[in-house]
Design a protein around this motif. Structure first.
Motif, PDB file in Angstrom:
ATOM      1  N   ILE A 535       0.864  -1.182   0.000  1.00 55.19           N
ATOM      2  CA  ILE A 535       0.000   0.000   0.000  1.00 55.19           C
ATOM      3  C   ILE A 535       0.899   1.230   0.000  1.00 55.19           C
ATOM      4  O   ILE A 535       1.830   1.336   0.809  1.00 55.19           O
ATOM      5  N   ARG A 536       0.634   2.136  -0.925  1.00 57.86           N
ATOM      6  CA  ARG A 536       1.442   3.346  -1.049  1.00 57.86           C
ATOM      7  C   ARG A 536       0.630   4.562  -0.614  1.00 57.86           C
ATOM      8  O   ARG A 536      -0.520   4.743  -1.043  1.00 57.86           O
ATOM      9  N   ALA A 537       1.261   5.355   0.251  1.00 62.55           N
ATOM     10  CA  ALA A 537       0.668   6.617   0.708  1.00 62.55           C
ATOM     11  C   ALA A 537       1.375   7.751  -0.019  1.00 62.55           C
ATOM     12  O   ALA A 537       2.598   7.882   0.061  1.00 62.55           O
ATOM     13  N   THR A 538       0.619   8.564  -0.735  1.00 62.98           N
ATOM     14  CA  THR A 538       1.183   9.640  -1.550  1.00 62.98           C
ATOM     15  C   THR A 538       0.531  10.951  -1.161  1.00 62.98           C
ATOM     16  O   THR A 538      -0.702  11.030  -1.033  1.00 62.98           O
ATOM     17  N   GLY A 541       1.664  17.018  -2.745  1.00 55.91           N
ATOM     18  CA  GLY A 541       2.657  18.035  -3.020  1.00 55.91           C
ATOM     19  C   GLY A 541       3.152  17.961  -4.447  1.00 55.91           C
ATOM     20  O   GLY A 541       2.784  17.099  -5.245  1.00 55.91           O
ATOM     21  N   LEU A 542       4.037  18.889  -4.779  1.00 64.02           N
ATOM     22  CA  LEU A 542       4.624  18.952  -6.109  1.00 64.02           C
ATOM     23  C   LEU A 542       6.134  19.103  -5.955  1.00 64.02           C
ATOM     24  O   LEU A 542       6.617  20.153  -5.519  1.00 64.02           O
ATOM     25  N   PRO A 543       6.907  18.050  -6.254  1.00 61.67           N
ATOM     26  CA  PRO A 543       6.457  16.742  -6.727  1.00 61.67           C
ATOM     27  C   PRO A 543       5.906  15.909  -5.571  1.00 61.67           C
ATOM     28  O   PRO A 543       6.291  16.110  -4.416  1.00 61.67           O
ATOM     29  N   PRO A 544       5.026  14.965  -5.873  1.00 57.95           N
ATOM     30  CA  PRO A 544       4.437  14.162  -4.785  1.00 57.95           C
ATOM     31  C   PRO A 544       5.472  13.221  -4.188  1.00 57.95           C
ATOM     32  O   PRO A 544       6.335  12.693  -4.880  1.00 57.95           O
ATOM     33  N   LEU A 545       5.355  12.993  -2.891  1.00 59.86           N
ATOM     34  CA  LEU A 545       6.218  12.070  -2.174  1.00 59.86           C
ATOM     35  C   LEU A 545       5.353  10.951  -1.597  1.00 59.86           C
ATOM     36  O   LEU A 545       4.176  11.157  -1.302  1.00 59.86           O
ATOM     37  N   GLY A 546       5.954   9.804  -1.445  1.00 55.03           N
ATOM     38  CA  GLY A 546       5.189   8.675  -0.934  1.00 55.03           C
ATOM     39  C   GLY A 546       6.063   7.658  -0.243  1.00 55.03           C
ATOM     40  O   GLY A 546       7.294   7.677  -0.348  1.00 55.03           O
ATOM     41  N   SER A 547       5.408   6.758   0.502  1.00 54.79           N
ATOM     42  CA  SER A 547       6.074   5.656   1.173  1.00 54.79           C
ATOM     43  C   SER A 547       5.169   4.436   1.079  1.00 54.79           C
ATOM     44  O   SER A 547       3.981   4.546   0.781  1.00 54.79           O
ATOM     45  N   ASN A 548       5.750   3.272   1.333  1.00 47.80           N
ATOM     46  CA  ASN A 548       5.048   2.007   1.151  1.00 47.80           C
ATOM     47  C   ASN A 548       4.847   1.293   2.485  1.00 47.80           C
ATOM     48  O   ASN A 548       5.666   1.418   3.402  1.00 47.80           O
ATOM     49  N   LEU A 549       3.752   0.548   2.542  1.00 48.45           N
ATOM     50  CA  LEU A 549       3.444  -0.323   3.670  1.00 48.45           C
ATOM     51  C   LEU A 549       3.265  -1.736   3.119  1.00 48.45           C
ATOM     52  O   LEU A 549       2.487  -1.952   2.183  1.00 48.45           O
ATOM     53  N   THR A 550       4.016  -2.659   3.668  1.00 44.93           N
ATOM     54  CA  THR A 550       3.878  -4.063   3.286  1.00 44.93           C
ATOM     55  C   THR A 550       2.887  -4.726   4.243  1.00 44.93           C
ATOM     56  O   THR A 550       3.111  -4.750   5.453  1.00 44.93           O
ATOM     57  N   LEU A 551       1.791  -5.240   3.674  1.00 47.57           N
ATOM     58  CA  LEU A 551       0.714  -5.821   4.470  1.00 47.57           C
ATOM     59  C   LEU A 551       0.662  -7.325   4.183  1.00 47.57           C
ATOM     60  O   LEU A 551       0.425  -7.752   3.048  1.00 47.57           O
ATOM     61  N   ASN A 552       0.955  -8.111   5.205  1.00 46.71           N
ATOM     62  CA  ASN A 552       0.872  -9.565   5.104  1.00 46.71           C
ATOM     63  C   ASN A 552      -0.532 -10.007   5.531  1.00 46.71           C
ATOM     64  O   ASN A 552      -0.965  -9.760   6.660  1.00 46.71           O
ATOM     65  N   ILE A 553      -1.242 -10.656   4.618  1.00 47.59           N
ATOM     66  CA  ILE A 553      -2.634 -11.058   4.855  1.00 47.59           C
ATOM     67  C   ILE A 553      -2.684 -12.578   4.934  1.00 47.59           C
ATOM     68  O   ILE A 553      -2.304 -13.277   3.975  1.00 47.59           O
ATOM     69  N   PHE A 554      -3.107 -13.060   6.069  1.00 51.49           N
ATOM     70  CA  PHE A 554      -3.273 -14.496   6.279  1.00 51.49           C
ATOM     71  C   PHE A 554      -4.773 -14.818   6.314  1.00 51.49           C
ATOM     72  O   PHE A 554      -5.549 -14.137   7.008  1.00 51.49           O
ATOM     73  N   ILE A 555      -5.151 -15.855   5.552  1.00 49.69           N
ATOM     74  CA  ILE A 555      -6.533 -16.316   5.534  1.00 49.69           C
ATOM     75  C   ILE A 555      -6.663 -17.416   6.585  1.00 49.69           C
ATOM     76  O   ILE A 555      -6.035 -18.482   6.471  1.00 49.69           O
ATOM     77  N   GLN A 556      -7.449 -17.167   7.613  1.00 49.03           N
ATOM     78  CA  GLN A 556      -7.618 -18.131   8.691  1.00 49.03           C
ATOM     79  C   GLN A 556      -8.602 -19.235   8.263  1.00 49.03           C
ATOM     80  O   GLN A 556      -9.644 -18.965   7.650  1.00 49.03           O
ATOM     81  N   ASP A 557      -8.202 -20.438   8.591  1.00 51.65           N
ATOM     82  CA  ASP A 557      -9.002 -21.596   8.202  1.00 51.65           C
ATOM     83  C   ASP A 557     -10.155 -21.802   9.193  1.00 51.65           C
ATOM     84  O   ASP A 557     -10.005 -21.612  10.402  1.00 51.65           O
ATOM     85  N   ILE A 558     -11.313 -22.216   8.649  1.00 51.66           N
ATOM     86  CA  ILE A 558     -12.440 -22.680   9.467  1.00 51.66           C
ATOM     87  C   ILE A 558     -12.805 -24.089   8.993  1.00 51.66           C
ATOM     88  O   ILE A 558     -12.448 -24.501   7.878  1.00 51.66           O
ATOM     89  N   ASN A 559     -13.501 -24.828   9.822  1.00 58.35           N
ATOM     90  CA  ASN A 559     -13.786 -26.239   9.516  1.00 58.35           C
ATOM     91  C   ASN A 559     -14.973 -26.310   8.547  1.00 58.35           C
ATOM     92  O   ASN A 559     -16.121 -26.545   8.943  1.00 58.35           O
ATOM     93  N   ASP A 560     -14.620 -26.093   7.267  1.00 60.62           N
ATOM     94  CA  ASP A 560     -15.664 -26.134   6.243  1.00 60.62           C
ATOM     95  C   ASP A 560     -15.485 -27.285   5.270  1.00 60.62           C
ATOM     96  O   ASP A 560     -16.172 -27.357   4.246  1.00 60.62           O
ATOM     97  N   ASN A 561     -14.547 -28.199   5.541  1.00 56.55           N
ATOM     98  CA  ASN A 561     -14.321 -29.345   4.666  1.00 56.55           C
ATOM     99  C   ASN A 561     -14.332 -30.614   5.530  1.00 56.55           C
ATOM    100  O   ASN A 561     -13.593 -30.717   6.516  1.00 56.55           O
ATOM    101  N   ALA A 562     -15.170 -31.590   5.121  1.00 61.11           N
ATOM    102  CA  ALA A 562     -15.227 -32.873   5.827  1.00 61.11           C
ATOM    103  C   ALA A 562     -14.109 -33.776   5.335  1.00 61.11           C
ATOM    104  O   ALA A 562     -13.659 -33.660   4.197  1.00 61.11           O
TER     105      ALA A 562
END
Length: 937
Positions: A535-538, A541-562
């Motif tokens: 994710i970049r935050a910009t 301004g002129l010129p625009p400045l920005g920085s990045n955020l690294t987002l680690n997304i984990f999908i949590q498992d639920i008991n939906d498979n027999a």
């Protein structure tokens, strides 16, 4: 008279010094223009933009303007062509009344960036004023007792012009008694005197009317006139005389009223009333001077009666008259020059011009913010001004021109640390005591986009449960920017990336203003368990400045498979021996669960645990084994329902049926054998292409190897045949064999070339052990080529010779005796300790490049006969264990007395070299062959 002239010369030098000080400031300027006074509006002064090096295109945008110190707009600049022109008519006499050089200082200022230039315009005088005398008529009382040569000072005319336009000469009307004398100092007339040429005679003429004319040096020449009436007096013949005709004195400008300036002293040689003197100020002085100074008529004291101002008038010239009290009084004259001494009575004057605020925080060092103009009306050290600013500020004052300073940036600015500066500028002169003035300048710092948006942390981790509803809010990112205004307005965006080839924008979206992240679809842990987005935050301004955020997304498992059993374990039938022992592994079931963690942890059990079966199942591995031995009461077949369940919430299960048949041991082995054959058949079918490929490659390799061997063998046979034809061995009547001295053969033995060893055996005429006296080399039928009894011993030199190159020249001669082969050189033998042994030794001094060898047999090393070769011995044979080929060649029939028998031990020859030698020595070979035939005969 001499003292009088010297005094006037000293006064001229003083005037010259004062004029030099007045024009000193004239030197320090960048541009200097000269125009005449009374110039009309629009008169061309100079190309100011071109002379200052300014571009015509930028003088309008940079707001070029003219600033005058007295705020009178005498000049203006045409912003179209950059020409400085006259705006108002200038009268030099009004502007510079008491100054010889009239200069108008100008400041040319341009903005963006701010620069200031110093320009001076000199106003040249024109002859627009005629000389004028203070009075239209002068009366002189001259005693008839005055001797010839007496001088009478006259009040000169006044001309407001300067230079050549001022008064340059005087003219007196024709007269027999008087003449006019005037002297110049620095091109200015300082003394004007009426000189009496001869004594007066009141009885002849009591009154003389003279006309005095003054001329200036201008063009056209102007003049002024006055009348001088000379009245001849009688009696008093001595006039009062001052101690010095010219006196200088000084007084500080802050002198209090009543201060005594000086005391005059005049004497009269007469006595009585004719010797009594009264001091008076000359009537020729202006009333303004008489209002400042007071002269005591009796004592001659000159006192101050009005305040002085050095900045207004720097010196005063007083004309003093000393008059006696005679009936016909006589007057003495004296000049007093009063110089006003400057004191530090004026504080500096400060003006802030071209203040360029606010200042951007990224302004480079040296950027001009404002022009500080400082002026002190005092002179000398009292008029020198130093400026300084308050400490601990990122600004600096730099002197530019005389009295001007530039306020510049001296250090990096940071609005985020400090946005407003109150700069106190203090101007102090160098007088005693020093006077100063201070002014506060407020400087605002404007913001520039020099700060990037910052996240709370550069890496963050979130967890989303699978099967989430699409569009749900999962996370909110936030960032801050130290800038203000537009530079601090932050927008968020997703950096382009993919997850398993699918754009990240298909999974999540972000609100660019609030930073809220939404899931665009329902996640499935079994398909995507983890992905990463940036994710970049910009800012805006002129010129625009920005920085990045690294987002680690984990999908949590639920008991939906027999859990689900593998296909091999669904409704299967297993046969096992009925004589198996307890613990025997019957089969194993396997189920899988697409979930993870506890949701995928599977345990196994039998569905109906109340039924007594002789089997047991492992909860963790699913292995089914015998719990006890099979009895006759047990059934021949069991149908078991296996339950697989996970540990999720809620628990999910799966079922499968396993049929176990109890059979005899032989049937079980037969079944296993059939299964094994099926496996082999499957294996053969699966690898048939691999076996075929290996066979084809091996066949190609063998065919290539056989072809290569056949070609090499054919080439080798050709080389051997060429070798047989190349060597001619002949014997003479004395039983000697030698090579033709005409032919030369060179054999080389090394790691890359073929080797050849030639051994020549001479037929023996003595009776051999088997009774053969035919002189032939006889070898029994049972002859097996081997070393002499018991073996051959090779010396170290022989081994070295075998490994080196063997070089044989055609001129070498080998001679054979009746008992065997012998060489002409002495040899070093290496005898064997066994009886009947032999040795082989090289010639002494021959080295490794010689192929002459001596073979000796027997324990005492006597010469032994060479073994005879039987008639039925084959022409070519190979010695076992040796790569050499033994070749027997008979050049003549066996009926002849001598046979040419030789055995050739050889390896591959260099056939190419031999062919070249045969072509080159064709004639020599023919001659050698003829000689060999003759010898054989």
């Amino acid at each position: 008279m001499v003292n009088y002239i010297e005094d006037y010369e000293a006064r001229g030098w003083l005037v010259h010094f004062i004029l030099l000080q007045m024009s000193w400031e004239f030197i320090f300027c960048q541009l200097h223009y000269v125009i005449t006074e009374e110039s009309k509006h629009g008169t061309f002064v100079g190309r100011i933009a071109q002379d200052l090096g300014l571009d015509m295109g930028e003088i309008n945008s940079r707001m070029l303007r003219v600033v005058s110190r007295d705020e009178k707009e005498y000049f203006q600049v045409n912003l179209q062509n950059g020409i400085l022109f006259v705006n108002n008519i200038i009268d030099r006499e009004k502007l510079c009344l008491d100054s010889t050089v009239c200069v108008i200082p100008l400041q040319i200022i341009v903005d963006k960036p701010v620069h200031i230039y110093r320009v001076e315009v000199e106003i040249e005088d024109i002859n627009d004023n005629s000389p004028a005398f203070p009075f239209g008529e002068y009366n002189l009382l001259i005693s008839e007792l005055k001797p010839a040569g007496s001088r009478f000072p006259l009040e000169g005319a006044i001309d407001a012009d300067v230079g050549l336009n001022t008064i340059t000469s005087y003219e007196l009307s024709a007269c027999d008694y008087f003449t006019l004398d005037f002297q110049k100092y620095l091109n200015h007339i300082r003394t004007l005197e009426l000189v009496m040429k001869k004594s007066l005679d009141r009885e002849k003429q009591s009154v003389h009317n003279l006309t005095l004319i003054s001329y200036d040096g201008g063009k056209p020449r102007l003049s002024g006139t006055t009348q001088i009436i000379v009245i001849v007096e009688d009696a008093n013949d001595n006039s009062p005389q001052f101690d010095q005709p010219f006196i200088q004195c000084s007084i500080p400008e802050n002198a209090v009223l009543g201060t005594l300036i000086m005391r005059l002293n005049a004497t009269d040689l007469d006595q009585g009333k004719n010797g009594e003197i009264t001091y008076t100020l000359s009537n020729l002085l202006s009333p303004r001077i008489k209002d400042i100074f007071k002269l005591d008529p009796h004592t001659g004291d000159i006192t101050l009666i009005r305040s002085l101002d050095f900045e207004t008038t720097k010196r005063y010239e007083l004309s003093i008259d000393a008059t006696d009290h005679a009936e016909n009084p006589m007057v003495g004259h004296c000049k007093v020059l009063v110089t006003v001494v400057d004191v530090n009575d004026n504080p500096p004057e400060m003006t802030v011009m071209s203040l360029s605020v606010p200042v951007p925080e990224d302004a480079s060092q040296g950027t001009i913010i404002a022009i500080i103009s400082v002026h002190d009306r005092d002179s000398g050290s009292n008029g020198k001004v130093n400026c300084r600013i308050s400490d601990h500020t990122p600004f600096k004052l730099i002197p530019t021109f005389m009295g001007d300073f530039s306020l510049t940036v001296n250090a990096p600015l940071d609005r985020e640390q400090k946005s407003l500066y109150d700069i106190v500028i203090t101007a102090t002169d160098e007088g005693f005591p020093p006077l100063s003035v201070a002014k506060t300048v407020k400087i605002d710092i404007s913001d520039v986009n020099d700060n990037t948006p910052q996240f709370i942390q550069a890496i963050d981790t979130i967890f989303i449960k699978e099967n989430n509803p699409p569009g749900v809010h999962v996370y909110t990112v936030s960032a801050s920017d130290l800038d203000i205004g537009q530079n601090s307005f932050i927008t968020f965006s997703l950096t382009d990336s993919t997850v398993d080839g699918i754009p990240i924008s298909s999974y999540i979206s972000i609100n660019p203003e609030t930073g809220k992240i939404f899931a665009l679809l329902s996640f499935d842990h079994e398909q995507v368990a983890y992905f990463q987005c940036h994710i970049r935050a910009t800012d805006a301004g002129l010129p625009p400045l920005g920085s990045n955020l690294t987002l680690n997304i984990f999908i949590q498992d639920i008991n939906d498979n027999a859990p689900s059993f593998l296909p091999n374990f669904l409704e299967t039938t297993i046969k096992t021996s009925n004589t198996a022992h307890p613990g025997h592994l019957v089969t194993k079931v396997k189920a899988v669960d697409l979930d993870s963690g506890y949701n995928a942890w599977i345990t196994y059990s039998f569905m109906d645990s109340t039924v007594k079966v002789p089997f047991v199942i492992s909860q963790q591995t699913g292995e089914i084994s015998l719990r006890r031995a099979i009895t006759d009461s047990d059934s021949d077949e069991y149908r078991l329902v296996v339950l697989a369940q996970d540990h999720g919430d809620p628990i999910m299960t799966a079922l499968t049926q396993i049929t176990i048949s109890l059979v005899e041991s032989g049937e079980e082995m037969k079944l296993d054998h059939q299964e094994s054959n099926g496996y082999n058949d499957a294996f053969s079918d699966a690898n048939v292409y691999l076996v075929i490929s290996i066979c084809i490659i091996s066949s190609i390799f063998l065919i290539t190897l056989i072809a290569f061997t056949v070609l090499r063998w054919q080439k080798y046979r050709d080389e051997v045949n060429d070798l047989k034809e190349s060597y001619k061995v002949c014997s003479n009547t004395g039983g000697s064999w030698m090579y033709s001295q005409e032919s030369q053969y060179k054999l080389y033995l090394n790691s890359t070339q073929p080797k050849n060893d030639l051994m020549v055996f001479t037929p023996s005429s003595q009776t051999t052990g088997n009774g053969n006296t035919s002189g032939e080399a006889v070898i029994p039928n049972s002859f097996t080529p081997k070393h002499p009894n018991p073996d051959w011993r090779y010396s170290a030199s022989l081994k070295a010779a075998m490994q080196g190159a063997v070089h044989m020249e055609g001129a070498a001669v080998l001679r054979g005796a009746a008992v065997g082969l012998e060489q002409q050189w002495p040899t070093v033998s290496s005898a064997t300790p066994e009886p009947g042994g032999g040795e082989v030794s090289p010639p002494v001094g021959a080295g490794v490049n010689c192929n002459s060898w001596t073979f000796k047999y027997g324990p005492g090393n006597p010469k032994q006969p060479v073994p005879q070769i039987p008639p039925d011995f084959p022409e070519n044979f190979i010695i076992p264990g040796s790569p050499a080929i033994i070749s027997i060649r008979q050049d003549q029939p066996s009926t002849q007395a001598h046979k040419s028998n030789f055995i050739t031990f050889g390896k591959k020859e260099e056939t190419k070299k031999k062919k070249k030698k045969k072509k080159g020595n064709k004639n020599q070979e023919k001659a050698n062959n003829n000689a060999a035939d003759n010898n054989d005969q």
